[in-house]
Motif scaffolding. Sequence first.
Motif: not given
Length: 344
Positions: A189-191, A194-200, A215-223, A245-249
């Motif tokens: 996840e992004g920050t 943040s709007g980008a992280a929330v919407d994506r 989705t097994i795990k979701s954690q912020t990487g702060n962009f 699969l990794v989905f990066a914001h």
Amino acid sequence: MKFSKIISLGVCALLTFSLVACGSSTDSSTTSPSGSTGESDGKKTSKQVVVGFAQIGAESEWRTANSKSIKEACEGAGFKLQFSDAQQKQENQISAIRSFIAQKVDYIALAPIVETGWDTILKEIEDSKIPLILVDRSIKTADGSDKYWITRVGEDFYKEGKQLAQWVKDNQERLGFKDKATVNVYQLEGTVGSGAAVDRGSAWVDTMKDTKFKTIKSQTGNFTRAKGQEVMESWLKSDKGNIDLVFAHNDDMALGAISAMEAAGLKPGVDIKIVSIDGVKGAFEAMIAGKLNAVQECSPLTGPVLVQTIQDLEAGKEVPKLKYAEEKLFPMEEAKAALPSRQY
């Protein structure tokens, strides 16, 4: 008598010359619509537009390109830009905005770090009567009102997330997921907030609902690339062999994850599939190398749109509440042909 007549004539001549000179100066000047005074040759000049821009920081290739685009566009338009790098801290942006208000800039542009927590400063901007333009990300107010800003110049984050998720759903065979009963997704996840992280993130959840993509795990990487690598290293220690699969914001976090995979002896893009959003050159190079499977574009080149918006406002024109850029999705097979034309 002669002497006093000579004195009188001299005074009259001096007064006449002064009046003519003053009259000549007034007649040769012109007042522009903005209230500035023209040069003595009669040409109109306008007051230089001053823009205060509160940028998020320089956390990624995308953000650096965004700042460059805005600086170059403002310079090209002859605007004076007061640029503030908040170093990813909301309190720094609020402080910068208060400084812009004190300086009485003509326009305030804000790329909000997070969506909430702006109500007090928005009221201060409203009281100052300085037009506010949102750049890139969105804001949510306590009363749900969008009256505090003239327009938002940016990207449709939800659409970006949806297009990428839909591409993954439609290309299961290409990604090697056709025969898998369940695809384990790990989300960088992004920050937070943040709007980008929330919407994506929301777009991915909505698109993947009732599918085999879990989705097994979701954690912020702060962009950031460093944080993306750190989180991926942690996942590989605990869940290696379980990640499909990794989905990066954003691309920077994806590139960090790629570094972590390679350090762990894995082949990114093969052993673990990766998709991300932004479209920076580094991501295209990773796709060409077969390390990144697809990238959804998110254009940072909003400078010309911001400048045109301000020019329209200066001309008294109405502007739309939202201005979205057209953005494409690029699978790895298209990266080589597209890279030479990338501007960021």
